[in-house]
Design a protein around this motif. Structure first.
Motif, short mmCIF file in Angstrom:
data_model
loop_
_atom_site.label_atom_id
_atom_site.label_comp_id
_atom_site.label_asym_id
_atom_site.label_seq_id
_atom_site.Cartn_x
_atom_site.Cartn_y
_atom_site.Cartn_z
N ILE A 392 -13.00 -103.51 58.80
CA ILE A 392 -14.18 -102.92 59.41
C ILE A 392 -13.75 -102.02 60.57
CG2 ILE A 392 -16.39 -103.40 60.54
CD1 ILE A 392 -16.33 -104.57 57.73
N SER A 393 -14.20 -100.78 60.55
CA SER A 393 -13.81 -99.85 61.62
C SER A 393 -14.59 -100.17 62.89
CB SER A 393 -14.06 -98.41 61.19
OG SER A 393 -15.40 -98.06 61.43
N THR A 394 -14.12 -99.65 64.01
CA THR A 394 -14.83 -99.85 65.28
C THR A 394 -15.63 -98.60 65.65
OG1 THR A 394 -12.79 -99.23 66.38
CG2 THR A 394 -13.28 -101.56 66.28
N ASP A 395 -15.89 -97.75 64.65
CA ASP A 395 -16.59 -96.50 64.92
C ASP A 395 -18.11 -96.64 64.97
OD1 ASP A 395 -14.15 -95.33 64.94
OD2 ASP A 395 -14.26 -94.55 62.90
N PHE A 396 -18.62 -97.85 64.95
CA PHE A 396 -20.06 -98.05 65.08
C PHE A 396 -20.27 -99.34 65.87
CE2 PHE A 396 -20.70 -101.31 61.74
CZ PHE A 396 -19.46 -101.26 61.14
N GLU A 397 -21.52 -99.51 66.36
CA GLU A 397 -21.77 -100.56 67.34
C GLU A 397 -21.40 -101.96 66.83
OE1 GLU A 397 -25.77 -100.64 68.80
OE2 GLU A 397 -25.29 -102.40 70.04
N LYS A 398 -21.86 -102.28 65.63
CA LYS A 398 -21.61 -103.64 65.14
C LYS A 398 -20.13 -103.85 64.80
CE LYS A 398 -26.14 -105.11 63.54
NZ LYS A 398 -27.11 -104.02 63.67
N GLY A 399 -19.45 -102.75 64.47
CA GLY A 399 -18.01 -102.83 64.22
C GLY A 399 -17.26 -103.10 65.52
N GLU A 400 -17.75 -102.48 66.58
CA GLU A 400 -17.17 -102.72 67.89
C GLU A 400 -17.40 -104.16 68.32
OE1 GLU A 400 -18.08 -100.35 71.66
OE2 GLU A 400 -18.01 -98.84 70.06
N GLN A 401 -18.60 -104.66 68.02
CA GLN A 401 -18.90 -106.05 68.35
C GLN A 401 -17.97 -107.03 67.65
OE1 GLN A 401 -23.26 -105.54 67.84
NE2 GLN A 401 -23.36 -107.42 69.03
N LEU A 402 -17.65 -106.72 66.39
CA LEU A 402 -16.73 -107.60 65.66
C LEU A 402 -15.43 -107.71 66.44
CD1 LEU A 402 -15.80 -109.23 63.15
CD2 LEU A 402 -15.08 -107.07 62.13
N TYR A 403 -14.97 -106.57 66.95
CA TYR A 403 -13.71 -106.55 67.69
C TYR A 403 -13.85 -107.24 69.06
CZ TYR A 403 -9.51 -104.79 69.95
OH TYR A 403 -8.33 -104.70 70.63
#
Ligand SMILES: [Zn+2]
Length: 419
Positions: A392-403
């Motif tokens: 999952i990329s961190t290029d969107f909000e929920k992807g950033e949340q995963l990180y």
């Protein structure tokens, strides 16, 4: 292998490549002494050896003795590696990196890495010698994922082709017999207009036929279709339902382009960057939305390294979600006193510390064998349990949340486990 299985394999391969590239990018040579060679699959190994031999003798002219020795050592090391190959490199070719890198305190280390069979073909032979390794072309192969269909047209000509990752492949072109707007003398205006419309309609059908022939067999791999041209041509073409309905459904958008020859395909891709970026993250977004839905329902979601790992081992994880930015090692501490096992995540470059057993308080130390890349560690378990892995990329909000909020690791469960 199923399509999903193949996708998993290629995701995994991409991850492994990415890891190596990150290491290589950190290296620097004190002089122009780091050698990179990109070898396409159709280049004979004997040609490459001849090229390397030539470079080796030319390197004798390098003024600095240290640089000269380093370059020649790198080339010798590359030649040694090439001995393992028969006539041709593996499918898609390979990339070799070799050179003496600074290891601090004026010392150097000889590093040689061979990356075989990249996810996309190496397009041309490149020999590169610099103070850094040339990783850009390889990175380009990794950042992009999908297959897109391209159509550019005006009333005179059309081109169709592929966008494969960052590569544009023109496939077919057509030119029309549509007469210009000026009618010849003696022709009735009405008849001229009708003939002209017919010719335009025929041309749109021909272009659609070309696109359908190319795209329909690949429709399950196709991430989307981009259509470019001047107005109103592209609008007429799309509104007229000329395309096969499954292809029409995949149209991501229509875009103005200045050309409709082969260069128009490049023009189209340039102008569609935003739509392409959105399409790339759409798949990742869907995964994360499902994860959050399950999380809020409180049943079939797991997150964090330990919890997710426990669920993975139980075989209860349907999809393992891993942040593309996760860069951690996992250390396994087996306590000799009580038999308990603890695990700890560490930054890649940090030395392995001693650990206090969470059960009995004994001091446990761990060696190199107890340390593993966290993603490799999880994916290995996932493979054994038939769990799909999604990056999952961190290029969107929920992807950033995963990180940030979930430690870069989460899972959607097959059933609720209460862990
Ligand atoms: Zn213990």
């Amino acid at each position: 292998m199923s399509q999903e299985g193949e996708q998993d394999q290629s995701d995994r391969k991409k991850y492994e490549f990415r890891k190596v590239i990150e290491d290589l990018k950190n290296f620097e040579g004190s002089g122009t002494q780091l050698v990179t060679i990109y070898i396409p699959e159709d280049r004979q190994i004997s040609d490459v050896v001849a090229h390397v031999t030539q470079e080796h003798s030319e390197a004798a002219n390098i003024k600095s003795k240290a640089t000269r020795t380093n370059v020649q050592d790198a080339l010798t090391s590359i030649k040694d590696r090439l001995r393992y190959y028969d006539t041709y490199p593996p499918d898609n070719g390979m990339v070799i990196f070799s050179g003496a890198v600074d290891s601090g305190g004026g010392q150097t280390d000889m590093v040689t890495k061979v990356l075989e069979a990249p996810p996309q073909p190496v397009e041309s032979f490149r020999y590169h010698c610099d103070s850094n390794f040339l990783t850009g072309p390889l990175e380009d192969m990794l950042t992009d994922k999908g297959l897109y269909g391209l159509v550019v047209l005006d009333r005179r000509e059309a081109n169709v082709g592929w966008l494969k990752g960052k590569r544009i492949e023109p496939v077919k072109s057509a030119s029309s017999l549509v007469p210009g707007k000026q009618r010849k003398g003696g022709q009735s205006a009405q008849r001229f207009a009708r003939l002209r419309l017919e010719a335009i309609d025929n041309f749109y059908q021909e272009v659609a036929g070309m696109a359908n022939d190319l795209f329909v067999p690949k429709r399950h791999d196709l991430e989307g279709v981009l259509v470019g041209g001047p107005s109103p041509t592209k609008d007429e073409f799309l509104d007229g339902d000329y395309l096969h309905h499954e292809i029409q459904d995949k149209v991501l958008g229509k875009f103005d382009v200045a050309y409709t020859d082969e260069s128009g395909l490049r023009n189209l891709v340039d102008n569609a960057q935003d739509a392409l970026a959105d399409a790339e993250v759409v798949k990742d977004k869907r995964q994360m939305e499902e994860f959050f839905k399950q999380l809020h329902a409180g049943e079939r979601a797991t997150y964090g390294f330990d919890q997710t790992r426990t669920n993975l081992v139980m075989g209860s994880v349907d999809r393992l979600l891993i942040s593309e930015d996760l860069r951690k090692d996992v250390v396994t501490y087996d306590c000799a006193e009580c038999g308990n096992t603890d695990r700890e995540l560490l930054d890649r470059r940090k030395a392995t510390p001693e650990h206090t057993c969470s059960e009995c308080g004994a001091t446990v130390s761990a060696g190199e064998d107890d340390r593993d890349d966290a993603i490799d560690h999880l994916m290995e378990i996932a493979d054994q349990r038939g769990t799909e892995t999604k990056f999952i990329s961190t290029d969107f909000e929920k992807g950033e949340q995963l990180y940030n909020a979930f430690g870069g690791v989460a899972g959607i469960l097959r059933y609720s486990t209460g862990v």
